[in-house]
Motif scaffolding. Structure first.
Motif, short mmCIF file in Angstrom:
data_model
loop_
_atom_site.label_atom_id
_atom_site.label_comp_id
_atom_site.label_asym_id
_atom_site.label_seq_id
_atom_site.Cartn_x
_atom_site.Cartn_y
_atom_site.Cartn_z
N LYS A 165 0.87 -1.10 -0.07
CA LYS A 165 -0.36 0.55 -0.34
C LYS A 165 0.94 1.10 -0.14
CE LYS A 165 -3.60 -2.57 2.29
NZ LYS A 165 -4.58 -2.79 3.59
N LYS A 166 0.69 2.02 -0.65
CA LYS A 166 1.78 3.53 -1.13
C LYS A 166 1.17 4.38 0.29
CE LYS A 166 0.99 8.05 -3.64
NZ LYS A 166 0.05 8.54 -4.38
N THR A 216 4.87 7.00 2.20
CA THR A 216 5.17 8.38 2.61
C THR A 216 4.10 8.26 3.84
OG1 THR A 216 5.86 8.85 0.49
CG2 THR A 216 5.05 11.10 1.73
N ASP A 217 3.37 8.66 4.03
CA ASP A 217 2.09 9.14 5.06
C ASP A 217 2.06 8.59 5.87
OD1 ASP A 217 0.39 9.98 2.82
OD2 ASP A 217 -0.75 8.82 3.31
N GLU A 266 6.70 1.35 -5.42
CA GLU A 266 6.79 2.27 -6.90
C GLU A 266 5.62 3.37 -6.94
OE1 GLU A 266 5.66 -1.16 -9.12
OE2 GLU A 266 7.34 -2.65 -9.18
N PHE A 267 6.05 4.62 -6.67
CA PHE A 267 5.61 5.29 -6.39
C PHE A 267 4.81 5.66 -7.95
CE2 PHE A 267 8.58 6.17 -2.84
CZ PHE A 267 7.40 6.08 -1.88
N ASP A 268 3.56 6.83 -7.79
CA ASP A 268 2.83 7.10 -9.61
C ASP A 268 4.00 8.37 -9.83
OD1 ASP A 268 0.74 5.54 -8.48
OD2 ASP A 268 -0.41 7.34 -7.83
N GLU A 301 6.52 11.93 -6.17
CA GLU A 301 6.18 11.26 -5.40
C GLU A 301 7.39 11.01 -4.57
OE1 GLU A 301 3.26 8.44 -5.47
OE2 GLU A 301 1.43 10.49 -5.98
N ALA A 302 8.39 10.40 -5.22
CA ALA A 302 9.68 9.57 -5.44
C ALA A 302 10.05 10.52 -4.25
CB ALA A 302 10.16 8.33 -6.00
N LYS A 303 10.49 11.74 -4.87
CA LYS A 303 10.95 12.33 -4.61
C LYS A 303 10.77 12.79 -2.77
CE LYS A 303 13.66 14.80 -7.84
NZ LYS A 303 13.44 15.20 -8.92
N GLU A 304 8.95 13.08 -2.66
CA GLU A 304 8.87 13.66 -1.59
C GLU A 304 8.89 12.71 -0.40
OE1 GLU A 304 4.20 14.65 -0.09
OE2 GLU A 304 4.09 13.53 -1.44
#
Length: 903
Positions: free
Chosen positions: A228-229, A233-234, A276-278, A282-285
């Protein structure tokens, strides 16, 4: 009981589709030694379950209306359900049991006692966690529970508590706090650590246990979160940073215990590859917040061996914290270093070379091993230094080898540790004696051809041996081809065989084994002494004759080795040949009547023959099968038995990528037999590690016995097994594998169609279907509803079945290659793509020897077609068979046996 704090305990259980487990969880509360009716409130929150969970909860509420509260809500997640339950708590202490887990029966009583004795000092009591069902192991943090006590987190900060399920919390300490609903995971840790910040202490108990279910189907939240994404980050933003900011607001700093907790917690987010980010943004964040969290922690927290077991991971976290990792080269100290700022991660001179293979073959000493380090392989060359009796020195370079099962250690796609696998091949002429050392050379600029002063340093690193090496810490020599290979003072020695030298080595070996206090020393010494005493007699009696051992499985014959052995016995070639098999199986009696030189597996004769054998020819490559010392648990004291050359003549044709199992470093096969150039090429891919001259297209020996000389009107159903179903009856019954196969085996239309045309249907179950299911007295085969007109075959002769059958129905079993060799029709029945042949070369749709059907209707239609066409194979599939096999004849045994004799 309407007063607040009417109970000692309130247990809140959030429920979502756990009807299969819920009763067990509830019963573990009701059946506590602390009286349930008097002391415990149970709050069951149904979070929109679609199964029978709510019915179960309501049934329990009817039995205990004063103790059990049932709440229902639309599906909103565990955090929301727990918050709902919190609003109805009437107990002094609160726990959040997961609905598929359970508590040991004295838990509540002992927790109450510890709270009572330390009421003002603590707000939390925690108990240990044990996994059950799919795995049975303790939680990594269970070291905290050696005794009943209070842990002062200011004095003992390395004691994280992350779980609320295994904790009991004062209701008064919760003080209106809620679980965060914007987290996929870690709402537990966030919730409880806000509470621990108040008193910085909690109680622990030695005996009470929280049993955490690892489900067979891997559907627990801990199993699915990594997909789960929001887990990434969240979680960094709303758990880690939230706790950090809460702590800074509350105290102006991050207490040590919280730093250790966050360091322990964040390690589980570090995956080999970047998630695997969209988008790149998102990867940088994600990496921004990851680095930001680390910046609030300390080096001490990130380098805790107690909490972060992986040294490579500790170093990765520290390098991110420091934003630095670099290499230093010190010529004065003749060493190279990997550092992060001033912290040393690695030093070349500290390393050891680990050896997998030491082999004397074709007048070469072959040595294979690995150097595991943080140094990139481009800076390193591994070389053999050979000195002969005339003190001439020669240097031989190594070849780099890649293994699928030995991958570099990476974190978020950054490599931290390299698996530098190498092969060395050093010429050793007959009649000469040699000393061989292994040198590791380091090149500062990464150019291994640049030998300028100041660019190169070298080390003769210490050498160690892995379990599958013929040289070990107990036995430092072996005898092969009239020579002795030994290892002393970090060097290998190759000398001509001399009986007194062999005895001297053997005496040293027995002293080492005796000093190690190994069990069965008398047995070990007897076999070893007998083997060395009889060796000269064995050589004299055989006068240069070679000795071959053949075997299939320990307790089963009738495979390629038996077929090849029968052929070999008819060859007048001055070679001693033996077939080994357990005397406790039916095949032993059969073979002992039909063939000569059948030896009882693991007998003294077998062990001595194995020590003297030149070659072992087997349809199984595992040492645990072919080596009688391995199966008896005595391998290391007899490690020099591993020197025997193994010729793997296969159990079947390979479809998938098997490089995680069939790798060279622990199998070291002298032959890897194949039946097709296409199949052979799949073994040349990186990951296996074999030289191409050891992979030969010769055909399976048992194919020579395949003939269409007794074909009957017989339809053979012969599926393969699914390893993920092993050991669990409920999971098996719920699987699509069972349901689809069961539907096939009791289909009236199919049986009637076959019967009308005079065909018999035969079901040959996979051997694993005949096994007894764990914790039952049933076999998997007993669970099927098989039509009474379908014959279940339990005969061991597969080839007889193949010869007699007119049509084969299978899913993914490799037996279709045998049947295809006969050029008879095959239908694949694959309603589910759940086979285990990952990364394979064989594509059923474009390469298969028959039509692929996905449902029972299409399967029956195809069977009907073949019956009506007199079971004649279609030209397209016959052409595929002809193009796949290099040879379709009865000469496989001849090709294989000649190859073995010549290699």
């Amino acid at each position: 009981m309407n007063n607040e704090d009417s109970f000692i305990f309130s247990i809140v259980i959030a429920i979502y589709n756990t009807g299969d487990y819920l009763k067990e969880a509830i019963d573990s509360i009701i059946n506590q030694t602390l009286d349930f009716k008097e002391n415990t409130q149970l709050i069951l929150v149904n979070d929109g379950s679609l199964d029978n969970s709510l019915d179960i909860a309501l049934d329990y509420q009817k039995k205990f209306p004063d103790n059990i509260v049932v709440l229902s809500q639309e599906n909103q997640g565990q955090a929301s359900a727990r918050n709902n339950g919190l609003d109805h708590v009437r107990g002094k202490y609160v726990n959040f049991l997961d609905s598929d887990d359970r508590l040991s029966e004295t838990t509540l009583e002992e927790v109450n006692n510890l709270f009572s004795a330390n009421f003002d000092a603590i707000d939390v009591v925690a108990i240990k966690i044990m996994e059950f069902e799919r795995s049975n192991k303790p939680h990594p943090l269970n070291f905290r529970f050696e005794s009943d006590r209070v842990i002062d987190l200011k004095k003992e900060p390395k004691n994280p508590q992350l779980s609320v399920s295994s904790a009991f919390i004062k209701k008064s300490a919760i003080n209106g706090q809620k679980f965060k609903t914007n987290l996929v995971s870690s709402e537990d840790s966030n919730f409880i650590n806000r509470i621990l910040l108040n008193k910085k202490a909690y109680g622990v108990l030695k005996e009470p246990t929280y049993y955490y279910r690892k489900r067979m189907d891997s559907s627990s939240s801990v199993d699915t979160n990594l997909t789960k994404k929001g887990y990434f980050t969240d979680r960094l933003k709303y758990h880690f940073m939230d706790l950090i900011e809460y702590s800074l607001d509350k105290e102006g700093k991050i207490p040590k215990f919280l730093q250790y907790t966050l360091a322990y917690n964040i390690q589980w987010m570090v995956t080999p590859e970047l998630p695997e980010f969209d988008s790149e943004e998102e990867a940088k964040e994600f990496m921004y917040y990851f680095n930001k969290v680390l910046s609030y922690l300390s080096i001490d927290a990130l380098s805790s061996k107690k909490l972060i077991k992986s040294g490579a991971l500790r170093n990765y976290l520290i390098s991110k914290y420091n934003n630095d990792i670099h290499m230093d080269f010190d010529l004065k100290k003749n060493d190279a270093y990997i550092r992060s700022k001033k912290r040393q991660f690695d030093r070349l001179g500290n390393h050891q070379l680990w050896i997998d293979i030491v082999e004397l073959k074709d007048n070469h000493l072959n040595i294979s091993g690995s150097l595991n380090s943080f140094f990139h392989p481009k800076y390193i060359a591994i070389k053999a230094v050979r000195k002969d009796g005339d003190k001439n020195t020669f240097i031989y370079g190594s070849k780099t080898v890649e293994y699928s099962s030995r991958k570099n250690i990476t974190f978020f796609s950054e490599t931290m540790q390299y698996k530098n696998n190498f092969d060395l091949s050093i010429p050793v002429d007959e009649g000469k004696e040699y000393q061989i050392g292994i040198k590791v050379m380091f090149y500062k600029n990464g150019d291994t051809s640049d030998f300028k002063k100041g660019n190169v340093l070298s080390h003769f690193l210490n050498i160690g041996f892995r379990r599958h090496s013929p040289i070990s810490k107990y036995c430092n020599y072996f005898v092969k081809d009239s020579r002795i290979v030994s290892f002393t003072n970090n060097k290998f020695y190759v000398k001509n065989y001399n009986y007194s030298d062999a005895v001297h080595h053997e005496i040293d070996t027995l002293k080492t084994i005796k000093e190690a206090n190994l069990p069965k020393f008398i047995n070990i010494a007897f076999v070893r002494c007998l083997s060395i005493l009889l060796y000269p007699l064995f050589r004299y009696r055989n006068k240069g004759k070679k000795t071959y051992l053949f075997m299939d499985r320990i307790d089963k014959a009738d495979d390629n080795a038996e077929h090849l052995y029968r052929y070999a016995l008819n060859q007048k070639d001055n070679i001693n040949k033996y077939y080994t098999i357990s005397p406790d199986c039916d095949d032993y009696s059969r073979l002992n009547k039909e063939l000569k030189n059948v030896v009882k597996y693991s007998s003294l004769k077998h062990k001595l023959l194995f020590l003297y054998a030149d070659k072992v020819v087997s349809s199984n490559p595992e040492d645990a099968v072919v080596n009688p010392f391995d199966v008896s648990g005595e391998l290391l004291p007899f490690s020099n038995s591993i020197k025997v050359q193994k010729y793997y003549i296969r159990h079947g044709v390979t479809q998938g990528n098997m490089s995680n199992w069939l790798r060279k470093y622990d199998k070291n096969l002298s032959l890897l037999l194949t039946s097709s150039t296409i199949e052979r090429n799949s073994f040349l891919d990186s990951g296996y590690g074999y030289n191409k001259n050891r992979i030969a297209v010769l055909g399976l020996p048992r194919f020579d016995n395949l003939r269409n000389d007794n074909v009957k009107k017989q339809i053979l159903i012969i599926p393969t097994w699914r390893n993920y179903l092993a050991g669990n009856k409920d999971k098996f019954l719920e699987s699509d594998y069972f349901k689809c196969l069961n539907d096939l085996l009791n289909d009236d239309e199919l049986v009637n169609m076959a019967e009308k045309q005079g065909y018999e249907i035969v079901f040959k179950p996979h051997p694993n279907l005949e096994k007894v299911i764990r914790d039952t007295d049933e076999r998997f085969i007993d669970l099927f509803d098989i039509h009474d007109k379908i014959r279940v075959s339990r005969e061991g002769d597969y080839q007889k079945l193949f010869r007699e059958s007119a049509i084969m129905i299978t899913d993914f079993s490799s037996v279709f290659f045998d049947f295809g060799y006969l050029k008879k029709p095959i239908v694949y029945y694959q309603p589910n793509d759940d086979h285990s042949f990952s990364g394979g070369y064989f594509d059923y749709e474009t390469m298969g020897f028959g039509e692929v059907t996905k449902n029972l209707l299409d399967l029956k239609s195809k069977i009907k077609y073949y019956i009506e066409s007199d079971c004649k194979i279609e030209k397209m599939y016959e052409n595929r068979i002809n193009s796949f096999f290099d040879n379709i004849d009865q000469n496989n045994c001849e090709r294989v046996y000649n190859w073995i004799n010549n290699h």
